[in-house]
Write a protein that holds these residues in place. Sequence first.
Motif, PDB file in Angstrom:
ATOM      1  N   ARG A  82       0.832  -1.208   0.000  1.00 20.83           N
ATOM      2  CA  ARG A  82       0.000   0.000   0.000  1.00 20.83           C
ATOM      3  C   ARG A  82       0.868   1.260   0.000  1.00 20.83           C
ATOM      4  O   ARG A  82       0.635   2.184  -0.781  1.00 20.83           O
ATOM      5  CB  ARG A  82      -0.928   0.004   1.210  1.00 20.83           C
ATOM      6  CG  ARG A  82      -1.870   1.206   1.243  1.00 20.83           C
ATOM      7  CD  ARG A  82      -2.790   1.195   2.442  1.00 20.83           C
ATOM      8  NE  ARG A  82      -2.077   1.395   3.690  1.00 20.83           N
ATOM      9  CZ  ARG A  82      -2.552   2.118   4.712  1.00 20.83           C
ATOM     10  NH1 ARG A  82      -3.730   2.702   4.626  1.00 20.83           N
ATOM     11  NH2 ARG A  82      -1.859   2.226   5.822  1.00 20.83           N
ATOM     12  N   CYS A  83       1.872   1.288   0.835  1.00 18.01           N
ATOM     13  CA  CYS A  83       2.754   2.456   0.908  1.00 18.01           C
ATOM     14  C   CYS A  83       3.492   2.663  -0.405  1.00 18.01           C
ATOM     15  O   CYS A  83       3.554   3.783  -0.925  1.00 18.01           O
ATOM     16  CB  CYS A  83       3.749   2.277   2.057  1.00 18.01           C
ATOM     17  SG  CYS A  83       4.903   3.667   2.242  1.00 18.01           S
ATOM     18  N   LEU A  84       4.034   1.604  -0.963  1.00 16.73           N
ATOM     19  CA  LEU A  84       4.791   1.733  -2.207  1.00 16.73           C
ATOM     20  C   LEU A  84       3.884   2.108  -3.373  1.00 16.73           C
ATOM     21  O   LEU A  84       4.258   2.911  -4.238  1.00 16.73           O
ATOM     22  CB  LEU A  84       5.523   0.423  -2.511  1.00 16.73           C
ATOM     23  CG  LEU A  84       6.644   0.053  -1.542  1.00 16.73           C
ATOM     24  CD1 LEU A  84       7.310  -1.243  -1.970  1.00 16.73           C
ATOM     25  CD2 LEU A  84       7.680   1.163  -1.428  1.00 16.73           C
ATOM     26  N   LEU A  85       2.682   1.544  -3.412  1.00 16.95           N
ATOM     27  CA  LEU A  85       1.767   1.852  -4.506  1.00 16.95           C
ATOM     28  C   LEU A  85       1.412   3.335  -4.527  1.00 16.95           C
ATOM     29  O   LEU A  85       1.368   3.969  -5.589  1.00 16.95           O
ATOM     30  CB  LEU A  85       0.490   1.024  -4.379  1.00 16.95           C
ATOM     31  CG  LEU A  85      -0.574   1.331  -5.431  1.00 16.95           C
ATOM     32  CD1 LEU A  85      -0.166   0.763  -6.785  1.00 16.95           C
ATOM     33  CD2 LEU A  85      -1.930   0.794  -5.018  1.00 16.95           C
ATOM     34  N   LEU A  86       1.195   3.919  -3.352  1.00 11.76           N
ATOM     35  CA  LEU A  86       0.706   5.291  -3.282  1.00 11.76           C
ATOM     36  C   LEU A  86       1.818   6.332  -3.220  1.00 11.76           C
ATOM     37  O   LEU A  86       1.540   7.530  -3.282  1.00 11.76           O
ATOM     38  CB  LEU A  86      -0.214   5.448  -2.064  1.00 11.76           C
ATOM     39  CG  LEU A  86      -1.449   4.541  -2.088  1.00 11.76           C
ATOM     40  CD1 LEU A  86      -2.294   4.749  -0.848  1.00 11.76           C
ATOM     41  CD2 LEU A  86      -2.278   4.762  -3.340  1.00 11.76           C
ATOM     42  N   THR A  87       3.065   5.897  -3.114  1.00  8.18           N
ATOM     43  CA  THR A  87       4.188   6.843  -3.125  1.00  8.18           C
ATOM     44  C   THR A  87       5.060   6.680  -4.375  1.00  8.18           C
ATOM     45  O   THR A  87       5.373   7.656  -5.046  1.00  8.18           O
ATOM     46  CB  THR A  87       5.057   6.675  -1.868  1.00  8.18           C
ATOM     47  OG1 THR A  87       5.481   5.302  -1.752  1.00  8.18           O
ATOM     48  CG2 THR A  87       4.301   7.084  -0.620  1.00  8.18           C
ATOM     49  N   VAL A  88       5.404   5.433  -4.686  1.00  9.56           N
ATOM     50  CA  VAL A  88       6.205   5.177  -5.893  1.00  9.56           C
ATOM     51  C   VAL A  88       5.297   5.024  -7.114  1.00  9.56           C
ATOM     52  O   VAL A  88       5.702   5.347  -8.237  1.00  9.56           O
ATOM     53  CB  VAL A  88       7.069   3.907  -5.709  1.00  9.56           C
ATOM     54  CG1 VAL A  88       7.905   3.638  -6.945  1.00  9.56           C
ATOM     55  CG2 VAL A  88       7.975   4.064  -4.502  1.00  9.56           C
ATOM     56  N   GLY A  89       4.070   4.553  -6.888  1.00  7.52           N
ATOM     57  CA  GLY A  89       3.144   4.340  -8.002  1.00  7.52           C
ATOM     58  C   GLY A  89       2.968   5.560  -8.894  1.00  7.52           C
ATOM     59  O   GLY A  89       3.067   5.446 -10.128  1.00  7.52           O
ATOM     60  N   PRO A  90       2.707   6.763  -8.332  1.00  6.52           N
ATOM     61  CA  PRO A  90       2.582   7.943  -9.195  1.00  6.52           C
ATOM     62  C   PRO A  90       3.839   8.248 -10.006  1.00  6.52           C
ATOM     63  O   PRO A  90       3.745   8.731 -11.136  1.00  6.52           O
ATOM     64  CB  PRO A  90       2.285   9.066  -8.195  1.00  6.52           C
ATOM     65  CG  PRO A  90       1.622   8.382  -7.047  1.00  6.52           C
ATOM     66  CD  PRO A  90       2.312   7.060  -6.945  1.00  6.52           C
ATOM     67  N   VAL A  91       5.003   7.942  -9.445  1.00  6.53           N
ATOM     68  CA  VAL A  91       6.260   8.155 -10.177  1.00  6.53           C
ATOM     69  C   VAL A  91       6.288   7.270 -11.418  1.00  6.53           C
ATOM     70  O   VAL A  91       6.589   7.731 -12.532  1.00  6.53           O
ATOM     71  CB  VAL A  91       7.463   7.853  -9.261  1.00  6.53           C
ATOM     72  CG1 VAL A  91       8.758   7.816 -10.068  1.00  6.53           C
ATOM     73  CG2 VAL A  91       7.553   8.887  -8.147  1.00  6.53           C
ATOM     74  N   ILE A  92       5.987   5.989 -11.233  1.00  7.07           N
ATOM     75  CA  ILE A  92       5.984   5.054 -12.365  1.00  7.07           C
ATOM     76  C   ILE A  92       4.902   5.435 -13.370  1.00  7.07           C
ATOM     77  O   ILE A  92       5.117   5.397 -14.588  1.00  7.07           O
ATOM     78  CB  ILE A  92       5.778   3.616 -11.846  1.00  7.07           C
ATOM     79  CG1 ILE A  92       6.929   3.214 -10.911  1.00  7.07           C
ATOM     80  CG2 ILE A  92       5.652   2.630 -13.004  1.00  7.07           C
ATOM     81  CD1 ILE A  92       6.719   1.897 -10.202  1.00  7.07           C
ATOM     82  N   TYR A  93       3.750   5.801 -12.864  1.00 11.35           N
ATOM     83  CA  TYR A  93       2.604   6.149 -13.704  1.00 11.35           C
ATOM     84  C   TYR A  93       2.930   7.333 -14.618  1.00 11.35           C
ATOM     85  O   TYR A  93       2.748   7.264 -15.841  1.00 11.35           O
ATOM     86  CB  TYR A  93       1.426   6.464 -12.801  1.00 11.35           C
ATOM     87  CG  TYR A  93       0.143   6.826 -13.513  1.00 11.35           C
ATOM     88  CD1 TYR A  93      -0.680   5.849 -14.055  1.00 11.35           C
ATOM     89  CD2 TYR A  93      -0.253   8.157 -13.622  1.00 11.35           C
ATOM     90  CE1 TYR A  93      -1.870   6.179 -14.695  1.00 11.35           C
ATOM     91  CE2 TYR A  93      -1.435   8.492 -14.253  1.00 11.35           C
ATOM     92  CZ  TYR A  93      -2.236   7.505 -14.797  1.00 11.35           C
ATOM     93  OH  TYR A  93      -3.400   7.841 -15.432  1.00 11.35           O
ATOM     94  N   PHE A  94       3.426   8.430 -14.043  1.00  8.52           N
ATOM     95  CA  PHE A  94       3.720   9.610 -14.858  1.00  8.52           C
ATOM     96  C   PHE A  94       4.936   9.399 -15.756  1.00  8.52           C
ATOM     97  O   PHE A  94       5.012   9.969 -16.843  1.00  8.52           O
ATOM     98  CB  PHE A  94       3.921  10.837 -13.967  1.00  8.52           C
ATOM     99  CG  PHE A  94       2.643  11.382 -13.412  1.00  8.52           C
ATOM    100  CD1 PHE A  94       1.654  11.880 -14.248  1.00  8.52           C
ATOM    101  CD2 PHE A  94       2.403  11.390 -12.055  1.00  8.52           C
ATOM    102  CE1 PHE A  94       0.464  12.376 -13.740  1.00  8.52           C
ATOM    103  CE2 PHE A  94       1.227  11.887 -11.526  1.00  8.52           C
ATOM    104  CZ  PHE A  94       0.248  12.374 -12.375  1.00  8.52           C
ATOM    105  N   THR A  95       5.866   8.576 -15.310  1.00  9.35           N
ATOM    106  CA  THR A  95       7.014   8.264 -16.162  1.00  9.35           C
ATOM    107  C   THR A  95       6.549   7.526 -17.413  1.00  9.35           C
ATOM    108  O   THR A  95       6.993   7.830 -18.531  1.00  9.35           O
ATOM    109  CB  THR A  95       8.041   7.413 -15.399  1.00  9.35           C
ATOM    110  OG1 THR A  95       8.512   8.155 -14.264  1.00  9.35           O
ATOM    111  CG2 THR A  95       9.228   7.073 -16.287  1.00  9.35           C
TER     112      THR A  95
END
Length: 445
Positions: free
Chosen positions: A379-392
């Motif tokens: 949950r923590c990684l999805l909501l913190t790193v997830g946006p980074v991967i998504y916008f990249t």
Amino acid sequence: MKQKVFWVLLLALGLRIGAALSVHTYLESAGRDFLIAGDAAGYWELGQKLAAGEDYSIYTPPRRAMRMPGYPLFLAASIKLGGHRLLPARLWQACVGTSACWMVYFLGALLIDERTGLLAAFLAAVSPTFVGFSPLILSETLFAATLLVSLILMAKLGAGWPLLGSENPEAVAAATRSGWRLWLAFGTGVAVGAACYVRPSWLLTAPLFCATHFLMTWAGRRHYATGSTGAVMTAKALECVFVIGGLAAALAPWTIRNSQVTGHAIPTTLWVGPSLYDGLHPGATGDSDMKFFENDNLLATMTEYEMDHEYRRRSWEFVRENPGRAIQLGLIKVGRLWKPWPNADQFRQWWLCLIVAAFFIPTVGFAMFAAVRRRGDVRCLLLTVGPVIYFTAIHSVFVGSLRYRLPAEYPLLILSAAGCLAAYDWFRRRPVTSTTPASESGGRS
């Protein structure tokens, strides 16, 4: 803790008001309205039209579905309250940027703890790019704030996800019993839709979150085997339906409006095609250069809908015929997106590049350190790193620029704070090795 959060937010507001006054004074002395003129001028014109009750369109021939109305509505409210002056809008954005810092604190407290949230809010408060962009007439600051609201609701909805490598059956069971969770799911979809009204690029997060939400529950129920698996999965599937339903409800007014003015039920905009072609055409460099749009002048012979689809066709035709160049451009765009210092010429002063890089590089390093330490906390990684991967992923296809990564940096600072605190705690607990000889220390009294 509340008092500390107050002082952090006061610092954030002070820095952003100072930036707003500085930018406004500089532009007035230079006889200019905007620091980044292209998009800013278009947003301001749309805001003025909304404030005056005029048709929501821009340019000639009119483009009626070029921009989502969220940010122009924000500017229209500023114009209604403060007149046709840019300074009130800049000051309102300073307040929005400050609220984004508070939401970073809240999200950090939800995902990890209040101590982490406080440090993350402080990092957001003093971030040079966040402070510098907050007074600009661009949608990044408002988008970041709305994006954070949706992430907070996702964090609440995903509270029952299991931690990989540790048992948490009570949280999973509790997450399936609460009737209010359907309202929470619906609100999550609405929040994603609200963010899409500012920037439509956030649209796919709702189905992606739903897929993850369902799969994480399935994995947890198989592992813990508590309660009725079928009932739990049915409940989670219903929550996912409510998320998508909330998104659809939020975007329905805009979709209906587009159907009336363009003849097509478009939930976002008819500017996807030109934006795509901006990043995928024979002369593309990874930077934005829309000169081709005026040169082609497709709107002289096509409708807005036809123009959008024509540029989409040309973009994918370029990819099919030049796959190697398309991959190369993707790498260039990712490099531009995550470059530690600004790409634009007007921001390439050495001291400015140094300030931005000096903040960005350590925070990313600490975030990577924390991501490894918390690799089991999906949950923590999805909501913190997830946006980074998504916008990249998105901007490897469209165009890359530092400004497009800013919304993803807000939640990433939560991991940066976690990494900083983990390093601090490690150094504080490290045993101190004495360099004084034992015989010498034993002879002292």
